[in-house]
Design an enzyme around this catalytic site. Structure first.
Site, PDB file in Angstrom:
ATOM      1  N   TYR A   1      13.932  31.090   6.208  1.00 47.29           N
ATOM      2  CA  TYR A   1      12.790  31.808   6.764  1.00 47.29           C
ATOM      3  C   TYR A   1      12.898  31.949   8.282  1.00 47.29           C
ATOM      4  O   TYR A   1      13.211  30.995   8.985  1.00 47.29           O
ATOM      5  CB  TYR A   1      11.489  31.046   6.468  1.00 47.29           C
ATOM      6  CG  TYR A   1      11.065  31.066   5.008  1.00 47.29           C
ATOM      7  CD1 TYR A   1      11.043  32.241   4.267  1.00 47.29           C
ATOM      8  CD2 TYR A   1      10.654  29.894   4.400  1.00 47.29           C
ATOM      9  CE1 TYR A   1      10.621  32.239   2.935  1.00 47.29           C
ATOM     10  CE2 TYR A   1      10.233  29.879   3.073  1.00 47.29           C
ATOM     11  CZ  TYR A   1      10.226  31.067   2.344  1.00 47.29           C
ATOM     12  OH  TYR A   1       9.813  31.060   1.036  1.00 47.29           O
TER      13      TYR A   1
ATOM     14  N   LYS B   1       0.841  -1.204   0.000  1.00 47.23           N
ATOM     15  CA  LYS B   1       0.000   0.000   0.000  1.00 47.23           C
ATOM     16  C   LYS B   1       0.876   1.256   0.000  1.00 47.23           C
ATOM     17  O   LYS B   1       2.090   1.180   0.257  1.00 47.23           O
ATOM     18  CB  LYS B   1      -0.894  -0.011   1.241  1.00 47.23           C
ATOM     19  CG  LYS B   1      -0.111   0.099   2.553  1.00 47.23           C
ATOM     20  CD  LYS B   1      -0.986  -0.143   3.781  1.00 47.23           C
ATOM     21  CE  LYS B   1      -0.158  -0.060   5.061  1.00 47.23           C
ATOM     22  NZ  LYS B   1      -0.950  -0.425   6.251  1.00 47.23           N
TER      23      LYS B   1
HETATM   24  C1  LIG Z   1      -0.184  -1.433   6.957  1.00 53.79           C
HETATM   25  C2  LIG Z   1      -0.765  -2.695   7.383  1.00 53.79           C
HETATM   26  C3  LIG Z   1       0.033  -3.852   7.545  1.00 53.79           C
HETATM   27  C4  LIG Z   1       1.545  -3.827   7.511  1.00 53.79           C
HETATM   28  O1  LIG Z   1       2.006  -3.290   8.729  1.00 53.79           O
HETATM   29  P1  LIG Z   1       3.592  -3.215   9.027  1.00 53.79           P
HETATM   30  O2  LIG Z   1       3.669  -2.732  10.413  1.00 53.79           O
HETATM   31  O3  LIG Z   1       4.123  -2.232   8.022  1.00 53.79           O
HETATM   32  O4  LIG Z   1       4.120  -4.564   8.821  1.00 53.79           O
HETATM   33  C5  LIG Z   1      -0.585  -5.063   7.772  1.00 53.79           C
HETATM   34  N1  LIG Z   1      -1.923  -5.130   7.888  1.00 53.79           N
HETATM   35  C6  LIG Z   1      -2.719  -4.027   7.784  1.00 53.79           C
HETATM   36  C7  LIG Z   1      -4.188  -4.170   7.951  1.00 53.79           C
HETATM   37  C8  LIG Z   1      -2.164  -2.778   7.558  1.00 53.79           C
HETATM   38  O5  LIG Z   1      -2.958  -1.712   7.495  1.00 53.79           O
END
Ligand SMILES: *Cc1c(COP(=O)(O)O)cnc(C)c1O
Length: 377
Positions: free
Chosen positions: A267, A34
């Site tokens: 800035y 993702k």
């Molecule tokens: C993002 C996510 C993962 C992976 O989590 P990590 O801590 O990056 O291994 C697994 N399951 C779900 C539902 C997630 O949202």
């Protein structure tokens, strides 16, 4: 090159192999890609993960899953976060498994299956204690019963039952983790009594993949660790778990100039030179994912030495005060990488900024080209 994120696809492949080695009892690996592969690039990360042995891929949103299918990635994919009104038909037609949290989503998926002319592949999520997605344990028996009925009617196929930890980075003995694992075990029994026979039961994120083998069931579901970062920095860095960070964020000095003592920099003049100094301008800013909160604290390597961002991080640029060191326009600047050339790591950035390594890599902006290394397909 102005700036680039170098992605070591061989590292992702090897990290996934290492995670498969951590998976207990022959559990498979679903690599989470993702958020553009945690900033590393969705499709290249997915291909590298599959090359490393990922049997499944996981994403949050339908577009992410469909982008994988459009690129020809044909391993099973689970997408777990939909919103009312989304069209599920393309996902069902593309054989994307859908995470299902409640009866309304189940009905929508069943309707999409009838339109698509094939059963929808569904993975029911139970909320074992994160209080995010998923059915509460109270609502779980009804969701299982409704899913079993839809399955009997031929509209859906329940391929999985899953959940997600709240505090796996607290270590395997964290009471929350133990409680969630127990709730999950009960939920599996409820699903079985409802007549469901999911092929895959899964619960373990990166932290649980590395530290809690009793939670591995049929699949582990790591994201972060596949990109070579430690989900449990307090227990060990990537190397302790056989992982290697896959992203190096590099830039180039755009301009160098000499200024006198007492010169206000960037800035609000939050940095003022204490002596005659050389300033180096780096063309990366908060629009590129360098947090503005790195003002005065972000670590950077230039000409083999660690420096700290001088003053305010701007939208497109920041400044380094290198004192009396000799640097030149065109020099390479390393913000973070695996650390083997002495450069900071994403973990160093997270520590400096009071955040987590996840946020450092996922926020790198679209203006920063991803340059793929590692001779992967
Ligand atoms: C993002 C996510 C993962 C992976 O989590 P990590 O801590 O990056 O291994 C697994 N399951 C779900 C539902 C997630 O949202």
């Amino acid at each position: 090159m102005r700036s680039e994120a170098r992605i070591d696809l061989g590292a992702i492949r090897d990290n996934v192999r290492a995670l498969a080695g951590h998976a207990a009892g022959g559990a498979g690996v679903m690599v989470v890609v993702k958020a553009d592969g945690y900033g590393h690039g969705l499709v290249p990360s997915a291909r590298a993960a599959v090359a490393g042995g990922a049997a499944w891929l996981g994403v949050a949103f339908l577009e992410e899953a469909l982008a994988l299918r459009a690129a020809g990635v044909d391993v099973p994919v689970l997408a777990w976060l939909t919103t009312p009104g989304e069209d599920l038909v393309p996902a069902v037609a593309a054989d994307v498994d859908l995470g299902i949290y409640d009866a309304s989503e189940l009905r929508t998926a069943a309707a999409a299956a009838r339109t698509a002319g094939r059963p929808a592949r569904l993975q029911l999520k139970v909320d074992t204690g994160l209080s995010r997605g998923g059915a509460t344990p109270d609502a779980w028996p009804d969701l299982c019963a409704a899913a079993a009925a839809a399955e009997a009617g031929g509209d859906v196929q329940v391929t999985g039952v899953w959940s997600h930890f709240a505090f796996a980075d607290g270590g395997r003995d964290h009471p929350t983790t133990r409680r969630q694992a127990a709730v999950f075990a009960e939920a599996l029994e409820v699903a079985e009594r409802a007549g469901l026979r999911p092929q895959v039961r899964h619960l373990a994120n990166s932290a649980a993949t590395l530290t809690a083998p009793e939670t591995h069931y049929d699949l582990v579901r790591p994201g972060l660790a596949a990109y070579g970062l430690s989900p449990v920095p307090q227990l060990g860095g990537p190397e302790q778990f056989g992982l290697r960070p896959a992203m190096t964020l590099a830039s180039t000095v755009a301009l160098v100039k000499q200024v006198p003592a007492g010169t206000g920099v960037s800035y609000m003049h939050r940095h003022v030179t204490t002596a005659a100094s050389t300033l180096a301008l780096v063309p990366l800013g908060y629009a590129d994912g360098v947090p503005r909160s790195a003002t005065g604290i972000g670590p950077v390597q230039l000409r083999g030495r660690r420096r700290t961002i001088a003053g305010t991080v701007c939208m497109d640029q920041f400044v380094l005060d290198v004192g009396s060191d000799v640097v030149a326009a065109g020099d390479e600047v390393l913000l973070f990488g695996p650390g083997d050339q002495g450069e900071p790591t994403a973990q160093d950035w997270a520590d400096a900024l009071g955040t987590i390594n996840y946020e450092i890599v996922t926020r790198i902006g679209a203006r920063v080209p991803r340059v793929l290394l590692g001779g992967m397909p």
